[in-house]
Scaffold this active site. Structure first.
Site, PDB file in Angstrom:
ATOM      1  N   ALA A   7      31.001 -29.604 -12.610  1.00 26.76           N
ATOM      2  CA  ALA A   7      31.293 -30.902 -12.006  1.00 26.76           C
ATOM      3  C   ALA A   7      32.741 -30.934 -11.546  1.00 26.76           C
ATOM      4  O   ALA A   7      33.659 -31.082 -12.356  1.00 26.76           O
ATOM      5  CB  ALA A   7      31.018 -32.020 -13.006  1.00 26.76           C
ATOM      6  N   ASN A  11      32.531 -31.836  -5.356  1.00 26.12           N
ATOM      7  CA  ASN A  11      31.128 -31.444  -5.445  1.00 26.12           C
ATOM      8  C   ASN A  11      30.726 -31.104  -6.870  1.00 26.12           C
ATOM      9  O   ASN A  11      31.558 -30.693  -7.691  1.00 26.12           O
ATOM     10  CB  ASN A  11      30.849 -30.233  -4.547  1.00 26.12           C
ATOM     11  CG  ASN A  11      30.951 -30.555  -3.077  1.00 26.12           C
ATOM     12  OD1 ASN A  11      30.337 -31.493  -2.595  1.00 26.12           O
ATOM     13  ND2 ASN A  11      31.742 -29.783  -2.347  1.00 26.12           N
ATOM     14  N   VAL A  13      27.957 -28.686  -8.825  1.00 26.09           N
ATOM     15  CA  VAL A  13      27.080 -27.537  -8.588  1.00 26.09           C
ATOM     16  C   VAL A  13      26.194 -27.306  -9.804  1.00 26.09           C
ATOM     17  O   VAL A  13      26.681 -27.250 -10.942  1.00 26.09           O
ATOM     18  CB  VAL A  13      27.902 -26.265  -8.295  1.00 26.09           C
ATOM     19  CG1 VAL A  13      26.976 -25.066  -8.099  1.00 26.09           C
ATOM     20  CG2 VAL A  13      28.782 -26.463  -7.069  1.00 26.09           C
ATOM     21  N   GLY A 108      42.603 -27.732 -16.503  1.00 26.19           N
ATOM     22  CA  GLY A 108      41.267 -28.116 -16.063  1.00 26.19           C
ATOM     23  C   GLY A 108      40.214 -27.107 -16.481  1.00 26.19           C
ATOM     24  O   GLY A 108      40.480 -25.893 -16.552  1.00 26.19           O
ATOM     25  N   ALA A 109      39.003 -27.608 -16.737  1.00 20.70           N
ATOM     26  CA  ALA A 109      37.913 -26.734 -17.155  1.00 20.70           C
ATOM     27  C   ALA A 109      37.628 -25.646 -16.126  1.00 20.70           C
ATOM     28  O   ALA A 109      37.363 -24.493 -16.478  1.00 20.70           O
ATOM     29  CB  ALA A 109      36.650 -27.560 -17.403  1.00 20.70           C
ATOM     30  N   ASP A 110      37.704 -26.001 -14.842  1.00 13.90           N
ATOM     31  CA  ASP A 110      37.425 -25.018 -13.799  1.00 13.90           C
ATOM     32  C   ASP A 110      38.417 -23.866 -13.848  1.00 13.90           C
ATOM     33  O   ASP A 110      38.047 -22.695 -13.675  1.00 13.90           O
ATOM     34  CB  ASP A 110      37.417 -25.670 -12.422  1.00 13.90           C
ATOM     35  CG  ASP A 110      38.661 -26.502 -12.133  1.00 13.90           C
ATOM     36  OD1 ASP A 110      39.452 -26.780 -13.059  1.00 13.90           O
ATOM     37  OD2 ASP A 110      38.857 -26.881 -10.957  1.00 13.90           O
ATOM     38  N   ARG A 111      39.677 -24.159 -14.132  1.00 12.30           N
ATOM     39  CA  ARG A 111      40.696 -23.118 -14.146  1.00 12.30           C
ATOM     40  C   ARG A 111      40.529 -22.212 -15.363  1.00 12.30           C
ATOM     41  O   ARG A 111      40.686 -20.982 -15.267  1.00 12.30           O
ATOM     42  CB  ARG A 111      42.084 -23.749 -14.106  1.00 12.30           C
ATOM     43  CG  ARG A 111      42.266 -24.642 -12.883  1.00 12.30           C
ATOM     44  CD  ARG A 111      43.574 -25.363 -12.848  1.00 12.30           C
ATOM     45  NE  ARG A 111      44.661 -24.485 -12.411  1.00 12.30           N
ATOM     46  CZ  ARG A 111      45.905 -24.893 -12.247  1.00 12.30           C
ATOM     47  NH1 ARG A 111      46.232 -26.163 -12.497  1.00 12.30           N
ATOM     48  NH2 ARG A 111      46.837 -24.051 -11.823  1.00 12.30           N
ATOM     49  N   ASP A 130      41.714 -20.456  -6.198  1.00  4.48           N
ATOM     50  CA  ASP A 130      40.470 -21.212  -6.098  1.00  4.48           C
ATOM     51  C   ASP A 130      40.613 -22.294  -5.028  1.00  4.48           C
ATOM     52  O   ASP A 130      41.459 -23.182  -5.120  1.00  4.48           O
ATOM     53  CB  ASP A 130      40.145 -21.858  -7.449  1.00  4.48           C
ATOM     54  CG  ASP A 130      38.765 -22.523  -7.468  1.00  4.48           C
ATOM     55  OD1 ASP A 130      38.111 -22.574  -6.407  1.00  4.48           O
ATOM     56  OD2 ASP A 130      38.355 -22.984  -8.544  1.00  4.48           O
ATOM     57  N   THR A 187      45.708 -30.130  21.844  1.00  2.00           N
ATOM     58  CA  THR A 187      45.929 -30.812  20.567  1.00  2.00           C
ATOM     59  C   THR A 187      45.074 -30.192  19.463  1.00  2.00           C
ATOM     60  O   THR A 187      45.556 -29.922  18.349  1.00  2.00           O
ATOM     61  CB  THR A 187      45.595 -32.315  20.700  1.00  2.00           C
ATOM     62  OG1 THR A 187      46.462 -32.898  21.660  1.00  2.00           O
ATOM     63  CG2 THR A 187      45.765 -33.027  19.363  1.00  2.00           C
TER      64      THR A 187
END
Length: 261
Positions: A7, A11, A13, A108-111, A130, A187
């Site tokens: 989480a 997003n 997953v 963080g948990a993701d790291r 990441d 542009t």
């Protein structure tokens, strides 16, 4: 099979993992208000499309950087998969790596999961990049310790800020430029150059500074959806691991099972 849930801020997953192999994965926008019932209806259909059913899932692990999303995911596991989920970083799934930083509780948990998986898959000192809501750079030592890193604005976040703050700038798609020129003539091309090549310069510059500060060789591992996009025009990455966080969840779950025994 294991249902691994990552989480993130943008997003969420879900992935089916069997003996370390990812069999299927699905992505949905993160919404802390989404209920367990809503998750179940969505997941049930996707499982069937891939030839699976809820009964195939005998374990659930959740890693989250969105605390408000955790409760409904726990209810999903208990109510619809009849299993108490393992929560990454808690209980028997406490981090198996040293968090050698000043504020280990804020990692963080993701790291942490990326560090676990990267160390399991690659030898030596590592820098893990990441591409998520934020772009993070993490240092993992040869013995698996997490020793800090960098948090930078994610590329989509940067683009959103640019477009929202400048009334006449259009929204553009993020893509690899067709040519290496950094002098745009429209542009849109100037915006793409600023975002894409600006990010390449940041990646190369920060990685070079990190390696210089470490004073020893370090392998650079990239993960996240945009990793392959930038790999087209830079040689800063030594390896691309698209599913590093999910792999970390799988490794941590296996460790938790062994600890339980």
């Amino acid at each position: 099979m294991l249902l691994a849930v990552d989480a993130g801020n943008t997003n969420l997953v879900f992935a089916l993992v069997d003996s370390g192999e990812i069999k299927a994965r699905w992505r949905i926008a993160t919404d802390a208000r989404r209920t367990a019932d809503q998750y179940s209806v969505w997941l049930h259909q996707l499982l069937e499309l891939e030839g699976y059913s809820r009964s195939d899932v005998d374990g659930v692990i959740i890693g989250t950087v969105v605390p408000r999303a955790l409760h409904n995911l726990e209810v999903l596991s208990e109510k619809y998969f009849d299993t108490t989920p393992v929560i990454a970083g808690q209980g028997r799934a406490e981090w198996p790596l040293q968090l050698d930083v000043d504020e280990p509780h804020s990692v963080g948990a993701d790291r942490a999961l990326n560090a676990i998986a990267a160390h399991a898959k690659h030898e030596g000192d590592l820098i893990v990049v990441d591409f998520g809501t934020a772009t993070t750079f993490d240092v993992v030592t040869a013995n698996g310790a997490y020793t800090g890193g960098i948090i930078a604005p994610g590329i989509n976040l940067s683009l959103d800020a640019l477009v929202s703050a400048a009334a006449k700038l259009p929204r553009i798609a993020i893509e690899a430029p067709d040519n290496p020129s950094v002098i745009g003539r429209t542009t849109e091309s100037q915006m793409l150059i600023g975002i894409y090549w600006g990010y390449v310069a940041m990646l190369e510059g920060l990685v070079a500074r990190m390696k210089a500060e470490l004073g020893r060789p370090a392998k650079v591992i990239a993960t996240g959806g945009l990793a392959t996009l930038f790999d087209k025009h830079t040689d800063v990455f030594d390896a691309i691991e698209p599913d590093l966080t999910i792999q970390g969840l799988g490794i941590l779950y296996d460790m938790a099972l062994r600890a339980k025994k």
